[in-house]
Design an enzyme around this catalytic site. Structure first.
Site, PDB file in Angstrom:
ATOM      1  N   SER A   1      53.420 -29.108  -8.095  1.00 48.68           N
ATOM      2  CA  SER A   1      54.514 -28.601  -7.267  1.00 48.68           C
ATOM      3  C   SER A   1      55.791 -28.577  -8.092  1.00 48.68           C
ATOM      4  O   SER A   1      56.193 -29.602  -8.643  1.00 48.68           O
ATOM      5  CB  SER A   1      54.702 -29.491  -6.033  1.00 48.68           C
ATOM      6  OG  SER A   1      53.563 -29.453  -5.210  1.00 48.68           O
TER       7      SER A   1
ATOM      8  N   GLY B   1      55.043 -30.830   0.867  1.00 49.57           N
ATOM      9  CA  GLY B   1      54.022 -30.939  -0.162  1.00 49.57           C
ATOM     10  C   GLY B   1      52.659 -31.302   0.406  1.00 49.57           C
ATOM     11  O   GLY B   1      51.618 -30.867  -0.105  1.00 49.57           O
ATOM     12  N   ASP B   2      52.661 -32.088   1.463  1.00 53.66           N
ATOM     13  CA  ASP B   2      51.405 -32.470   2.124  1.00 53.66           C
ATOM     14  C   ASP B   2      50.782 -31.266   2.832  1.00 53.66           C
ATOM     15  O   ASP B   2      49.562 -31.077   2.794  1.00 53.66           O
ATOM     16  CB  ASP B   2      51.659 -33.594   3.120  1.00 53.66           C
ATOM     17  CG  ASP B   2      52.443 -34.733   2.494  1.00 53.66           C
ATOM     18  OD1 ASP B   2      52.207 -35.030   1.315  1.00 53.66           O
ATOM     19  OD2 ASP B   2      53.308 -35.315   3.189  1.00 53.66           O
TER      20      ASP B   2
ATOM     21  N   GLY C   1      58.046 -22.817  -7.430  1.00 52.22           N
ATOM     22  CA  GLY C   1      56.710 -22.556  -6.915  1.00 52.22           C
ATOM     23  C   GLY C   1      55.701 -23.612  -7.288  1.00 52.22           C
ATOM     24  O   GLY C   1      56.012 -24.804  -7.354  1.00 52.22           O
TER      25      GLY C   1
ATOM     26  N   GLY D   1      58.918 -27.305  -6.948  1.00 53.94           N
ATOM     27  CA  GLY D   1      60.110 -27.077  -6.138  1.00 53.94           C
ATOM     28  C   GLY D   1      60.409 -25.594  -5.980  1.00 53.94           C
ATOM     29  O   GLY D   1      59.529 -24.804  -5.609  1.00 53.94           O
ATOM     30  N   ALA D   2      61.633 -25.210  -6.305  1.00 54.57           N
ATOM     31  CA  ALA D   2      62.041 -23.815  -6.164  1.00 54.57           C
ATOM     32  C   ALA D   2      61.280 -22.885  -7.098  1.00 54.57           C
ATOM     33  O   ALA D   2      61.290 -21.661  -6.918  1.00 54.57           O
ATOM     34  CB  ALA D   2      63.539 -23.691  -6.422  1.00 54.57           C
TER      35      ALA D   2
END
Length: 316
Positions: free
Chosen positions: A220, A251-252, A225, A222-223
């Site tokens: 992951s 995220g989950d 992708g 963040g911004a």
């Protein structure tokens, strides 16, 4: 069926406030109570998608009983290991611009007997599910190697195992060669022992972990992708978000989307991105339902440009 394991669950209270002013009396514009913990959130998102899921978790006290009640109401089968300590309660404060402030309680300290019972409960259930997702921080009383032990036992039973944790617990779990890990950029940087500033550096770090025996890495960013490195290849994807309301549990939800889409390949990555993008636009730690998803807006690229800089370089 997807089974989740959350060693340190929580009861999550979320308050939406115009702004966070220290020392002031704040008037919430919205509030909600959700069962929390990373694995718990994965189960909630899986259930919201109409897929069978079981949540294995230690529960104690009134907050533990409420977590079980809320999960059952959301369609999650609960396998609880009763512990003597009180299950923790966490508080999230979300400002209008999406800024999140979290207060996480430490949770109860599990005894050796409670730890062993939790492991045995997972081992007993490990033969049935398509995936086992072991997620979140470890409570007091469990050593970092606890996740590695769980991964080894689950794989011996024939289950595929996804791990979403950090720090020493992730380092130990890597040695057990899980089928999937889901680090963020900083956790990935920590795992390989160097900073990551570009998409290419993220891809090389993910492939390095695969060379150590990890089946696939879903990172992951963040911004920026998400990046998937797996036997099918290396893929990068993004999904537009109109406005972030709360990123608690996003995220989950993303991991849930990946697993319910088969847990492999670009199609699963696209599902992960759609679920994560939908989740950040919902209040608190609400999980998206199919109507919230916009799969048509997801963009996937194979072998992404290696020199593309990360908007937030990851340190370790």
């Amino acid at each position: 069926m997807i089974l989740t394991v959350t060693p340190n669950p929580s009861l999550d209270r979320t308050y939406e406030v115009p702004s966070l002013d220290r020392g002031a009396v704040l008037r919430a514009t919205g509030d909600r109570v959700d069962p929390g913990g990373k694995g718990v959130n994965v189960s909630r998102a899986v259930a919201a998608a109409g897929v069978l899921t079981t949540a294995v978790l230690p529960l104690g006290g009134a907050s533990g009983a409420l977590i079980a009640e809320l999960l059952v109401a959301q369609g999650v089968d609960v396998t609880a290991v009763t512990v003597a300590g009180q299950t923790r309660s966490n508080i999230s404060l979300v400002e209008q611009d999406g800024t999140l402030t979290k207060i996480n309680a430490p949770g109860p300290e599990l005894t050796e007997e409670e730890s062993a019972l939790l492991l045995e409960t997972v081992r007993t259930a490990a033969g049935a599910p398509a995936w086992i997702a072991v997620c979140g921080s470890l409570p007091r009383g469990l050593p970092p190697e606890w996740y590695a032990d769980l991964v080894a036992r689950a794989r011996e039973a024939g289950a595929r195992v996804a791990v979403d944790t950090s720090g020493p617990a992730l380092t130990a779990a890597l040695r057990a060669r899980p089928d999937l890990i889901k680090p963020n950029a900083s956790e990935l940087a920590q795992a390989v022992g160097r900073p990551l500033a570009t998409l290419g550096e993220v891809a090389r770090a993910a492939q390095e972990l695969r060379s150590r025996g990890v089946g696939a890495v879903l990172a992951s960013l963040g911004a920026d992708g998400q990046l998937l490195a797996s036997a099918e290849g290396t893929f990068h994807g993004t999904a537009p978000v109109a406005a972030v309301r709360s990123d608690v549990g996003a995220g989950d939800a993303s991991l849930a989307g990946f697993l319910i889409a088969g847990g492999a390949g670009p199609e699963a990555l696209a599902s992960a991105l759609a679920h994560g993008a939908a989740a950040v636009q919902l209040p608190g730690s609400a999980m998206p339902v199919p109507a919230d998803l916009r799969p048509e807006a997801v963009r996937i690229t194979e072998n992404p440009p290696p020199d593309l800089p990360l908007s937030a370089p990851a340190t370790f």
